[in-house]
Design a protein around this motif. Structure first.
Motif, mmCIF file in Angstrom:
data_model
loop_
_atom_site.group_PDB
_atom_site.id
_atom_site.type_symbol
_atom_site.label_atom_id
_atom_site.label_comp_id
_atom_site.label_asym_id
_atom_site.label_seq_id
_atom_site.Cartn_x
_atom_site.Cartn_y
_atom_site.Cartn_z
ATOM 1 N N PHE A 51 0.816 -1.218 0.000
ATOM 2 C CA PHE A 51 0.000 0.000 0.000
ATOM 3 C C PHE A 51 0.850 1.269 0.000
ATOM 4 O O PHE A 51 0.452 2.286 -0.578
ATOM 5 C CB PHE A 51 -0.925 0.018 1.225
ATOM 6 N N GLY A 52 2.002 1.226 0.645
ATOM 7 C CA GLY A 52 2.821 2.415 0.816
ATOM 8 C C GLY A 52 3.557 2.849 -0.439
ATOM 9 O O GLY A 52 3.678 4.052 -0.714
ATOM 10 N N ILE A 53 4.061 1.877 -1.226
ATOM 11 C CA ILE A 53 4.788 2.246 -2.443
ATOM 12 C C ILE A 53 3.875 2.950 -3.442
ATOM 13 O O ILE A 53 4.222 4.028 -3.949
ATOM 14 C CB ILE A 53 5.471 1.013 -3.073
ATOM 15 N N PRO A 54 2.691 2.405 -3.766
ATOM 16 C CA PRO A 54 1.793 3.149 -4.667
ATOM 17 C C PRO A 54 1.407 4.528 -4.119
ATOM 18 O O PRO A 54 1.303 5.493 -4.887
ATOM 19 C CB PRO A 54 0.556 2.233 -4.759
ATOM 20 N N LEU A 55 1.223 4.603 -2.798
ATOM 21 C CA LEU A 55 0.874 5.889 -2.188
ATOM 22 C C LEU A 55 2.017 6.879 -2.338
ATOM 23 O O LEU A 55 1.806 8.057 -2.648
ATOM 24 C CB LEU A 55 0.528 5.682 -0.708
ATOM 25 N N GLY A 56 3.253 6.417 -2.122
ATOM 26 C CA GLY A 56 4.409 7.290 -2.285
ATOM 27 C C GLY A 56 4.586 7.752 -3.723
ATOM 28 O O GLY A 56 4.917 8.919 -3.976
ATOM 29 N N VAL A 57 4.361 6.831 -4.662
ATOM 30 C CA VAL A 57 4.447 7.184 -6.085
ATOM 31 C C VAL A 57 3.383 8.222 -6.431
ATOM 32 O O VAL A 57 3.658 9.202 -7.137
ATOM 33 C CB VAL A 57 4.284 5.925 -6.963
ATOM 34 N N ILE A 100 6.512 4.397 4.930
ATOM 35 C CA ILE A 100 7.216 4.048 3.697
ATOM 36 C C ILE A 100 6.781 4.949 2.555
ATOM 37 O O ILE A 100 7.573 5.226 1.638
ATOM 38 C CB ILE A 100 6.981 2.549 3.351
ATOM 39 N N ALA A 101 5.543 5.459 2.588
ATOM 40 C CA ALA A 101 5.070 6.343 1.513
ATOM 41 C C ALA A 101 5.948 7.590 1.409
ATOM 42 O O ALA A 101 6.341 7.996 0.305
ATOM 43 C CB ALA A 101 3.612 6.734 1.765
ATOM 44 N N ARG A 102 6.261 8.190 2.561
ATOM 45 C CA ARG A 102 7.107 9.386 2.545
ATOM 46 C C ARG A 102 8.527 9.052 2.101
ATOM 47 O O ARG A 102 9.183 9.831 1.398
ATOM 48 C CB ARG A 102 7.140 10.015 3.931
ATOM 49 N N LEU A 103 9.025 7.890 2.502
ATOM 50 C CA LEU A 103 10.380 7.500 2.109
ATOM 51 C C LEU A 103 10.452 7.251 0.601
ATOM 52 O O LEU A 103 11.443 7.608 -0.049
ATOM 53 C CB LEU A 103 10.810 6.242 2.869
ATOM 54 N N ILE A 104 9.420 6.625 0.043
ATOM 55 C CA ILE A 104 9.385 6.389 -1.396
ATOM 56 C C ILE A 104 9.298 7.709 -2.156
ATOM 57 O O ILE A 104 9.964 7.909 -3.181
ATOM 58 C CB ILE A 104 8.186 5.484 -1.765
ATOM 59 N N GLU A 105 8.474 8.617 -1.646
ATOM 60 C CA GLU A 105 8.368 9.940 -2.264
ATOM 61 C C GLU A 105 9.739 10.620 -2.296
ATOM 62 O O GLU A 105 10.144 11.206 -3.313
ATOM 63 C CB GLU A 105 7.377 10.810 -1.496
ATOM 64 N N GLY A 106 10.462 10.516 -1.180
ATOM 65 C CA GLY A 106 11.795 11.113 -1.116
ATOM 66 C C GLY A 106 12.764 10.454 -2.085
ATOM 67 O O GLY A 106 13.596 11.133 -2.707
ATOM 68 N N ALA A 107 12.675 9.126 -2.233
ATOM 69 C CA ALA A 107 13.551 8.414 -3.163
ATOM 70 C C ALA A 107 13.284 8.843 -4.602
ATOM 71 O O ALA A 107 14.211 9.009 -5.404
ATOM 72 C CB ALA A 107 13.346 6.909 -3.009
ATOM 73 N N GLU A 140 15.340 4.116 -11.730
ATOM 74 C CA GLU A 140 16.373 5.063 -11.316
ATOM 75 C C GLU A 140 16.366 5.296 -9.804
ATOM 76 O O GLU A 140 17.401 5.598 -9.207
ATOM 77 C CB GLU A 140 16.165 6.403 -12.036
ATOM 78 N N ALA A 141 15.182 5.158 -9.205
ATOM 79 C CA ALA A 141 15.071 5.378 -7.755
ATOM 80 C C ALA A 141 15.292 4.095 -6.953
ATOM 81 O O ALA A 141 15.159 4.119 -5.730
ATOM 82 C CB ALA A 141 13.694 5.951 -7.422
ATOM 83 N N LEU A 142 15.608 2.982 -7.622
ATOM 84 C CA LEU A 142 15.705 1.689 -6.943
ATOM 85 C C LEU A 142 16.666 1.674 -5.754
ATOM 86 O O LEU A 142 16.317 1.119 -4.700
ATOM 87 C CB LEU A 142 16.078 0.607 -7.957
ATOM 88 N N PRO A 143 17.869 2.249 -5.854
ATOM 89 C CA PRO A 143 18.743 2.276 -4.660
ATOM 90 C C PRO A 143 18.080 2.969 -3.470
ATOM 91 O O PRO A 143 18.152 2.476 -2.340
ATOM 92 C CB PRO A 143 19.971 3.048 -5.143
ATOM 93 N N GLY A 144 17.418 4.102 -3.736
ATOM 94 C CA GLY A 144 16.735 4.810 -2.655
ATOM 95 C C GLY A 144 15.559 4.024 -2.117
ATOM 96 O O GLY A 144 15.278 4.059 -0.915
ATOM 97 N N ILE A 145 14.866 3.285 -2.994
ATOM 98 C CA ILE A 145 13.733 2.475 -2.560
ATOM 99 C C ILE A 145 14.204 1.329 -1.672
ATOM 100 O O ILE A 145 13.595 1.038 -0.644
ATOM 101 C CB ILE A 145 12.956 1.946 -3.781
#
Length: 228
Positions: A41-47, A115-122, A152-157
């Motif tokens: 749920f968090g990754i789609p929300l962050g995206v 995780i949503a905020r962390l994904i957004e940051g990545a 491109e964001a995979l390392p940050g993810i």
């Protein structure tokens, strides 16, 4: 310490060892089950948070603000309070507010906005020039998301997932204060309440070991996927 001494200690403390092993399995179950749910749920929300911002591919100020408020509310509630606040929801989902399965519910609820905020940051770390180049070549939004932004964001993810799992280890220990099971429960009931410093120290050592393993594996994976 001789082998005989070690074997004797093992025999004399078999019950404690079994207790710690079972508690460790419960902690691992809680962390990874809640982590998987949080990521789903968090990754789609962050995206979506990234895409709907003012300069995003799907800019939508109203939706972005609404999502941001929901995420900020979720992140602002201390986990120990969240544990109690979602008890009715936990009972509805798993039929109980006590035990490992019950602890997974508030852990997952806490994991999603985190995780949503962390994904957004990545995703923010991806150079805007790459997105602009993809748009210039006629790529559609879903192609940019799956072929440019996420790769491109995979390392940050991966780094974000590592932080999430480490945080869930800490949260799982707090879940033991309300009968959530795991190492936190053992530390509270057998260490703190019975004034047994040995048990308390063992639970701390195991929790630290878990964190070290997760962090080491995460750092290794970040290096493997980072081709910059």
């Amino acid at each position: 310490m001789s082998l005989d001494t070690l074997l004797n200690w093992w025999a004399d403390n078999q019950r404690l060892i079994d207790l710690l092993i079972n508690a460790s399995i419960e902690t691992i179950t809680m962390v990874f089950a809640a982590g998987i749910i949080g990521l789903l749920f968090g990754i789609p929300l962050g995206v979506l948070l990234h895409l709907t911002k003012e300069t995003g591919l799907l800019a939508n100020a109203a939706l972005n603000k609404a999502l941001g408020v929901v995420v900020n509310i979720g992140r602002s509630i201390p986990f120990i309070i969240l544990l109690v606040a979602v008890i009715p929801f936990t009972r509805f989902v798993v039929g109980s507010s006590i035990g490992t399965a019950a602890a997974i519910v508030p852990l997952a609820v806490a994991a999603i906005p985190f995780i949503a905020r962390l994904i957004e940051g990545a995703l923010l770390e991806v150079p805007s020039g790459l997105v602009e180049a993809a748009q210039a070549m006629g790529a559609k939004p879903h192609q940019i998301i799956f072929k440019v932004l996420l790769p491109e964001a995979l390392p940050g993810i991966v780094h974000a997932i590592t932080i999430l799992l480490v945080t869930l280890v800490n949260y799982s220990a707090m879940a033991g204060t309300v009968g959530g099971g795991g190492l936190g429960d053992v530390g509270i009931r057998y260490g703190y309440q019975r004034f047994d410093a040995g048990v308390m120290m063992m639970t701390i050592v195991i929790l630290v070991l878990f964190v070290q393993i997760i962090q080491s594996v995460g750092d290794y994976l970040v290096k493997r996927v980072d081709h910059r």
